[in-house]
Design a protein around this motif. Sequence first.
Motif, PDB file in Angstrom:
ATOM      1  N   GLN A   1      38.017  34.823  38.059  1.00 34.27           N
ATOM      2  CA  GLN A   1      38.541  35.884  37.219  1.00 34.27           C
ATOM      3  C   GLN A   1      37.771  35.921  35.898  1.00 34.27           C
ATOM      4  O   GLN A   1      37.072  34.965  35.544  1.00 34.27           O
ATOM      5  CB  GLN A   1      40.030  35.664  36.938  1.00 34.27           C
ATOM      6  N   VAL A   2      37.917  37.042  35.182  1.00 34.34           N
ATOM      7  CA  VAL A   2      37.291  37.160  33.870  1.00 34.34           C
ATOM      8  C   VAL A   2      38.315  37.658  32.856  1.00 34.34           C
ATOM      9  O   VAL A   2      39.323  38.282  33.219  1.00 34.34           O
ATOM     10  CB  VAL A   2      36.079  38.128  33.883  1.00 34.34           C
ATOM     11  N   ARG A   3      38.053  37.361  31.606  1.00 30.55           N
ATOM     12  CA  ARG A   3      38.845  37.881  30.500  1.00 30.55           C
ATOM     13  C   ARG A   3      37.886  38.540  29.523  1.00 30.55           C
ATOM     14  O   ARG A   3      36.769  38.047  29.312  1.00 30.55           O
ATOM     15  CB  ARG A   3      39.610  36.759  29.795  1.00 30.55           C
ATOM     16  N   PHE A   4      38.320  39.624  28.911  1.00 30.52           N
ATOM     17  CA  PHE A   4      37.464  40.292  27.937  1.00 30.52           C
ATOM     18  C   PHE A   4      38.300  41.235  27.082  1.00 30.52           C
ATOM     19  O   PHE A   4      39.482  41.482  27.352  1.00 30.52           O
ATOM     20  CB  PHE A   4      36.335  41.068  28.632  1.00 30.52           C
ATOM     21  N   GLN A   5      37.659  41.749  26.050  1.00 28.91           N
ATOM     22  CA  GLN A   5      38.250  42.811  25.243  1.00 28.91           C
ATOM     23  C   GLN A   5      37.467  44.089  25.521  1.00 28.91           C
ATOM     24  O   GLN A   5      36.271  44.046  25.827  1.00 28.91           O
ATOM     25  CB  GLN A   5      38.200  42.444  23.759  1.00 28.91           C
ATOM     26  N   TYR A   6      38.165  45.215  25.406  1.00 28.32           N
ATOM     27  CA  TYR A   6      37.556  46.500  25.737  1.00 28.32           C
ATOM     28  C   TYR A   6      37.475  47.348  24.477  1.00 28.32           C
ATOM     29  O   TYR A   6      38.342  47.259  23.598  1.00 28.32           O
ATOM     30  CB  TYR A   6      38.383  47.199  26.811  1.00 28.32           C
ATOM     31  N   THR A   7      36.437  48.176  24.390  1.00 25.65           N
ATOM     32  CA  THR A   7      36.212  48.945  23.165  1.00 25.65           C
ATOM     33  C   THR A   7      36.138  50.438  23.432  1.00 25.65           C
ATOM     34  O   THR A   7      36.000  50.879  24.578  1.00 25.65           O
ATOM     35  CB  THR A   7      34.904  48.493  22.481  1.00 25.65           C
TER      36      THR A   7
ATOM     37  N   ILE B   1      43.655  41.282  25.246  1.00 29.27           N
ATOM     38  CA  ILE B   1      42.815  40.618  26.243  1.00 29.27           C
ATOM     39  C   ILE B   1      43.106  41.202  27.622  1.00 29.27           C
ATOM     40  O   ILE B   1      44.257  41.272  28.049  1.00 29.27           O
ATOM     41  CB  ILE B   1      43.074  39.095  26.265  1.00 29.27           C
ATOM     42  N   TYR B   2      42.049  41.633  28.296  1.00 29.52           N
ATOM     43  CA  TYR B   2      42.161  42.154  29.664  1.00 29.52           C
ATOM     44  C   TYR B   2      41.951  40.983  30.635  1.00 29.52           C
ATOM     45  O   TYR B   2      40.946  40.269  30.532  1.00 29.52           O
ATOM     46  CB  TYR B   2      41.108  43.227  29.927  1.00 29.52           C
TER      47      TYR B   2
ATOM     48  N   ASP C   1      43.212  44.754  38.056  1.00 29.00           N
ATOM     49  CA  ASP C   1      43.911  44.504  36.806  1.00 29.00           C
ATOM     50  C   ASP C   1      45.126  43.629  37.103  1.00 29.00           C
ATOM     51  O   ASP C   1      46.083  44.065  37.737  1.00 29.00           O
ATOM     52  CB  ASP C   1      44.343  45.840  36.188  1.00 29.00           C
ATOM     53  N   ASN C   2      45.090  42.378  36.669  1.00 32.23           N
ATOM     54  CA  ASN C   2      46.164  41.430  36.996  1.00 32.23           C
ATOM     55  C   ASN C   2      47.516  41.880  36.441  1.00 32.23           C
ATOM     56  O   ASN C   2      48.556  41.690  37.078  1.00 32.23           O
ATOM     57  CB  ASN C   2      45.829  40.045  36.442  1.00 32.23           C
ATOM     58  N   LYS C   3      47.517  42.478  35.249  1.00 36.75           N
ATOM     59  CA  LYS C   3      48.771  42.867  34.604  1.00 36.75           C
ATOM     60  C   LYS C   3      49.429  44.042  35.311  1.00 36.75           C
ATOM     61  O   LYS C   3      50.644  44.041  35.558  1.00 36.75           O
ATOM     62  CB  LYS C   3      48.515  43.217  33.141  1.00 36.75           C
ATOM     63  N   ASN C   4      48.638  45.057  35.653  1.00 38.15           N
ATOM     64  CA  ASN C   4      49.188  46.272  36.263  1.00 38.15           C
ATOM     65  C   ASN C   4      49.118  46.269  37.779  1.00 38.15           C
ATOM     66  O   ASN C   4      49.552  47.230  38.421  1.00 38.15           O
ATOM     67  CB  ASN C   4      48.458  47.504  35.705  1.00 38.15           C
TER      68      ASN C   4
END
Length: 330
Positions: free
Chosen positions: A157-163, A179-180, A200-203
């Motif tokens: 998995q990866v984590r990142f911020q989106y702009t 954090i995504y 998308d793990n959250k949604n």
Amino acid sequence: MNDIEADNRIRILILSRILYDRTDEAHGLSTEELLSALAEQGFHLERKTLYKDIECLNKLGHDILKMRQGKKVLYHVGNRLFETAELRILIDAVNASHFLTPSKTRQLIRKLESISSRYEARDMDKNVIIAGQRKSDNKTIYYLVNDLHFAIRDDRQVRFQYTQWNTQKCLEKKYDGAIYHVSPWTMLFDHENYYLIGYDNKNSEIRHYRVDKIVNLEVVEEHRLGEESYKNYNIDSFMNGTFGMFAGSPVNVVIRVCEDKVGIMIDRFGKDIQLKQNKDDTYDFEVYVRMSDQFLGWIVALGEGVEIIEPESVRKKMQEIGAVLLKKYK
């Protein structure tokens, strides 16, 4: 391996480098010129040794050919890993890629040109114009793409911020730097940009992200989620039905076009669309799209000869857009 064997191998490698750099189908080197070029590198040898080295290169799979130019016999490289036309295509693709910075574009083009002879590289370089194109200023995207490919390969998995762009023409973090958490499944290149397709793990759904808008990427140890969702995800259908990677609600739309617009529809939606001819020489077809203002704007831009027939909700949306445009430009 003794010193003589090592020198022989180095000499053959240098000979191949000379031939690949200084020769092509239009430019060859004579025996004397090859011996002189090797002597400049510290290798002084007889003609017979040179002939054996060339024979060795051919046995190793290189295509070193002889051609006559008057009384001279010249040697040159025949087939290469890439033909000149293929290199031009790759260079044009690199040059047109918006996600690459100007400096990275130049670096990649130089590397591609180095595969050809110096003469072909010089000709190709004359036709490359980088200035003035819409290029990214994100210097990290080259490595982001690489890290994402490794995450996919290693099932991580990866984590990142989106702009997103703000009115000051700067990229700012969305949702106050949230954090995504994403399980990356594939990468695709569309509209001259790289996109990550991930779960998308959250949604709990498959979504896409423009790679040049990703910052602070971190590959984590957790294995990816959403394999079944990805397996059921039709990327081809998504790409054909998404306009500018703006994804809205999915809907089946019936579009009616005149004959001279049929080619445009095939270019956009593919040859699998089923055309039904009407009595007035128009054609109807049904296509799955992600409803968005970009799709409706595309329909408007095609002008006369294109009409959305169904569903009524989409027709109504088009009427609303038309009313707004008429009021604005009245």
